[in-house]
Design an enzyme around this catalytic site. Structure first.
Site, PDB file in Angstrom:
ATOM      1  N   TYR A   1       4.305  14.048   3.025  1.00  0.00           N
ATOM      2  CA  TYR A   1       4.740  15.033   2.275  1.00  0.00           C
ATOM      3  C   TYR A   1       5.090  16.423   2.885  1.00  0.00           C
ATOM      4  O   TYR A   1       5.796  17.290   2.532  1.00  0.00           O
ATOM      5  CB  TYR A   1       3.939  15.150   1.020  1.00  0.00           C
ATOM      6  CG  TYR A   1       4.157  14.195  -0.226  1.00  0.00           C
ATOM      7  CD1 TYR A   1       3.760  12.980   0.050  1.00  0.00           C
ATOM      8  CD2 TYR A   1       4.535  14.764  -1.371  1.00  0.00           C
ATOM      9  CE1 TYR A   1       4.110  12.060  -1.056  1.00  0.00           C
ATOM     10  CE2 TYR A   1       4.530  13.964  -2.343  1.00  0.00           C
ATOM     11  CZ  TYR A   1       4.366  12.615  -2.261  1.00  0.00           C
ATOM     12  OH  TYR A   1       4.527  11.734  -3.246  1.00  0.00           O
TER      13      TYR A   1
ATOM     14  N   LYS B   1      -3.033   1.239   5.835  1.00  0.00           N
ATOM     15  CA  LYS B   1      -1.998   0.495   6.516  1.00  0.00           C
ATOM     16  C   LYS B   1      -2.663   0.364   8.087  1.00  0.00           C
ATOM     17  O   LYS B   1      -1.573   0.494   8.903  1.00  0.00           O
ATOM     18  CB  LYS B   1      -0.667   1.054   6.220  1.00  0.00           C
ATOM     19  CG  LYS B   1       0.428  -0.303   6.405  1.00  0.00           C
ATOM     20  CD  LYS B   1       0.398  -1.361   5.658  1.00  0.00           C
ATOM     21  CE  LYS B   1       1.103  -2.603   6.153  1.00  0.00           C
ATOM     22  NZ  LYS B   1       1.268  -3.734   5.430  1.00  0.00           N
TER      23      LYS B   1
ATOM     24  N   ASP C   1      -0.745  -2.804   0.773  1.00  0.00           N
ATOM     25  CA  ASP C   1       0.245  -3.788   0.147  1.00  0.00           C
ATOM     26  C   ASP C   1      -0.726  -4.898  -0.653  1.00  0.00           C
ATOM     27  O   ASP C   1      -0.489  -5.270  -1.987  1.00  0.00           O
ATOM     28  CB  ASP C   1       1.097  -4.524   1.022  1.00  0.00           C
ATOM     29  CG  ASP C   1       0.382  -5.080   2.305  1.00  0.00           C
ATOM     30  OD1 ASP C   1      -0.989  -4.790   2.588  1.00  0.00           O
ATOM     31  OD2 ASP C   1       0.905  -5.718   3.068  1.00  0.00           O
TER      32      ASP C   1
ATOM     33  N   ASP D   1      -0.050   8.232  -4.666  1.00  0.00           N
ATOM     34  CA  ASP D   1       1.312   8.582  -5.567  1.00  0.00           C
ATOM     35  C   ASP D   1       1.694   7.272  -6.017  1.00  0.00           C
ATOM     36  O   ASP D   1       1.563   7.193  -7.445  1.00  0.00           O
ATOM     37  CB  ASP D   1       2.330   9.368  -4.697  1.00  0.00           C
ATOM     38  CG  ASP D   1       3.484   9.703  -5.578  1.00  0.00           C
ATOM     39  OD1 ASP D   1       3.373  10.130  -6.895  1.00  0.00           O
ATOM     40  OD2 ASP D   1       4.690   9.419  -5.398  1.00  0.00           O
TER      41      ASP D   1
ATOM     42  N   ASP E   1       0.857   5.701 -10.311  1.00  0.00           N
ATOM     43  CA  ASP E   1       1.489   5.376 -11.288  1.00  0.00           C
ATOM     44  C   ASP E   1       1.444   3.777 -11.691  1.00  0.00           C
ATOM     45  O   ASP E   1       1.475   3.159 -12.712  1.00  0.00           O
ATOM     46  CB  ASP E   1       2.981   5.153 -10.869  1.00  0.00           C
ATOM     47  CG  ASP E   1       3.757   6.705 -11.267  1.00  0.00           C
ATOM     48  OD1 ASP E   1       3.080   7.564 -11.181  1.00  0.00           O
ATOM     49  OD2 ASP E   1       5.055   6.606 -11.608  1.00  0.00           O
TER      50      ASP E   1
HETATM   51  C1  IPM Z   1       2.896  13.219  -8.696  1.00  0.00           C
HETATM   52  C2  IPM Z   1       4.755  13.605  -8.379  1.00  0.00           C
HETATM   53  C3  IPM Z   1       4.888  14.451  -7.410  1.00  0.00           C
HETATM   54  C4  IPM Z   1       4.116  13.910  -6.275  1.00  0.00           C
HETATM   55  C5  IPM Z   1       6.223  15.058  -7.039  1.00  0.00           C
HETATM   56  C6  IPM Z   1       6.895  15.500  -8.265  1.00  0.00           C
HETATM   57  C7  IPM Z   1       6.380  16.122  -6.290  1.00  0.00           C
HETATM   58  O1  IPM Z   1       5.195  12.330  -8.403  1.00  0.00           O
HETATM   59  O2  IPM Z   1       2.414  14.336  -9.135  1.00  0.00           O
HETATM   60  O3  IPM Z   1       2.672  12.287  -8.718  1.00  0.00           O
HETATM   61  O4  IPM Z   1       4.905  12.978  -5.553  1.00  0.00           O
HETATM   62  O5  IPM Z   1       2.879  14.051  -5.803  1.00  0.00           O
HETATM   63 MN    MN Z   2       3.990  10.743  -8.862  1.00  0.00          MN
END
Ligand code: IPM
Ligand code: MN
Ligand code: NAD
Length: 358
Positions: free
Chosen positions: A144, A192, A224, A248, A252
């Protein structure tokens, strides 16, 4: 101290884009109700970030917002991101505002707790039931932020840099082992290392630091495999410590264990001022409809009470109000069965506030 003793909590509110303002309003309603019960007041300064800031000030993190964040005791953020900026360069992307804010406040440790809470999950109950883990994501390093980065060869190529220093890895490792000590004493370091040098260094550092925490069981897992294990057998995990991009993605995915991405809160720590925000994004498809699940934002506010102030009893009361509301079957659209009636964002929030008022 568990009660606020009449004190004032100075917050910077950054509602942002899409459903961000809706879920921040919900979190503020819950905080206000908690304040009445636990004797604290909120002094909130609202500032612009993301697409909203690009529209009003031409940049995603204007100086006034930076100042407001630096001057607050904690930042409560909704979400950033709007489709109209998708094709824009980095300096004109809403997401850049959030990344700059994390860097400005030195928030390198991102806590994303995941518990099976409510609602639909495509996973069988015996798989998801009892899942209780925390993703500890490194937040201001890795791909990032690595330099150099950019486009090359007239747009025919592009590149990013994945770089971690021992210092960056070590502080996250120590944070992770200390966290695991307060939980079930297991830490899974996700990397990884079979391919990436940064992961080989990551693994070495976790191994070395882990020797200082013999009471915490350390295991290493490739990312993975971890993505697969998360939905195969999530109960094996306690603390998952990993680098920025892996964290990240895995968080999710872990939203599916909770019941919806809309349920997941986060705390970003490490500097003077913490940032508290739901894990989800601006969900432009839901904005303005009253369909957003505000639980992730409300639970982020609870994390704020716990970590930034610390008002543990108030934090627990907010969390209990949310879990009781879910258990009572008050479910937003993302949680309710497909054809069933569902609670709007406001209805869910009122149910939480009602429980806090007792
Ligand atoms: C998160 C989001 C952010 C990230 C984006 C919006 C920059 O996906 O907070 O998980 O990738 O960190
Ligand atoms: Mn995210
Ligand atoms: P998203 O998290 O906004 O949405 C993913 C899916 O989850 C969508 O189907 C959405 O409807 C659903 N969802 C998300 N939050 C929900 C909630 N509270 N209640 C009910 N359903 C919810 O991710 P995306 O669609 O990939 O990205 C949309 C925008 O958000 C992009 O601009 C992206 O960059 C941004 N984003 C921001 C953050 C952040 O601010 N921290 C995090 C992720 C994505």
């Amino acid at each position: 101290m568990s009660s606020g003793g009449g004190r004032e909590l100075r917050l910077c509110l950054l509602p942002g884009d899409g459903i961000g303002p809706e879920v921040v309003a919900a979190a503020m309603a819950a905080l206000t109700a908690a304040g009445e019960r636990f004797s604290f007041r909120i002094a909130a300064q609202t500032a612009a970030i993301g697409g909203a800031a690009l529209r009003s000030a031409g940049e995603p993190l204007p100086a006034a917002t930076r100042q407001a964040a630096l001057g607050a005791q904690a930042v409560l953020l909704g979400a950033v991101g709007a489709p109209e900026f998708d094709g824009e360069p980095k300096a004109r992307k809403p997401e850049t505002g959030l990344l700059e804010l994390r860097q400005l406040l030195g928030c390198w440790a991102n806590l994303r707790p995941v518990r099976r809470l409510a609602g639909r999950t495509p996973l069988r109950d015996e798989v998801a039931a009892g899942a209780d883990l925390i993703v500890l994501r490194e937040l201001i390093g890795g791909l990032y932020f690595g330099e150099p980065r950019g486009f090359a060869d007239n747009g025919q190529a592009a590149f990013n840099t994945l770089r971690y220093s021992v210092e960056e890895i070590e502080r996250l490792a120590r944070f992770g082992f200390a966290l695991a000590r307060r939980r079930r004493r297991k830490l899974t370091s996700v990397d990884k290392a079979n391919v990436l040098e940064t992961s080989q260094l990551w693994r070495q550092v976790f191994q070395r630091v882990g020797a200082e925490y013999p009471d915490v069981a350390l295991e290493h897992m490739y990312v993975d495999n971890c993505a697969m294990q998360l939905i195969l057998n999530p109960r094996q995990f306690d603390v998952l410590a990993t680098e920025n991009l892996f964290g990240d993605i895995l968080s999710d995915e872990a939203g599916v264990l909770a019941g919806s991405l809309g349920l997941l809160p986060s705390a970003s720590l490490g500097g003077q001022v913490g940032i508290y925000e739901p894990v989800h994004g601006s969900a432009p498809d839901l904005a303005g409809k009253g369909w957003a699940n505000p639980a992730g934002a409300i639970l982020s506010a609870a994390m704020m009470l716990r970590h930034s102030f610390p008002l543990e009893a108030a934090a627990t009361a907010v969390e209990t109000a949310v879990t009781d509301t879910l258990a009572a079957g008050v479910l937003t659209r993302d949680l309710a069965p497909p054809e069933a009636a569902f609670a709007t964002t406001d209805e869910f929030t009122r149910a939480v506030v009602g429980r806090l008022r007792g």
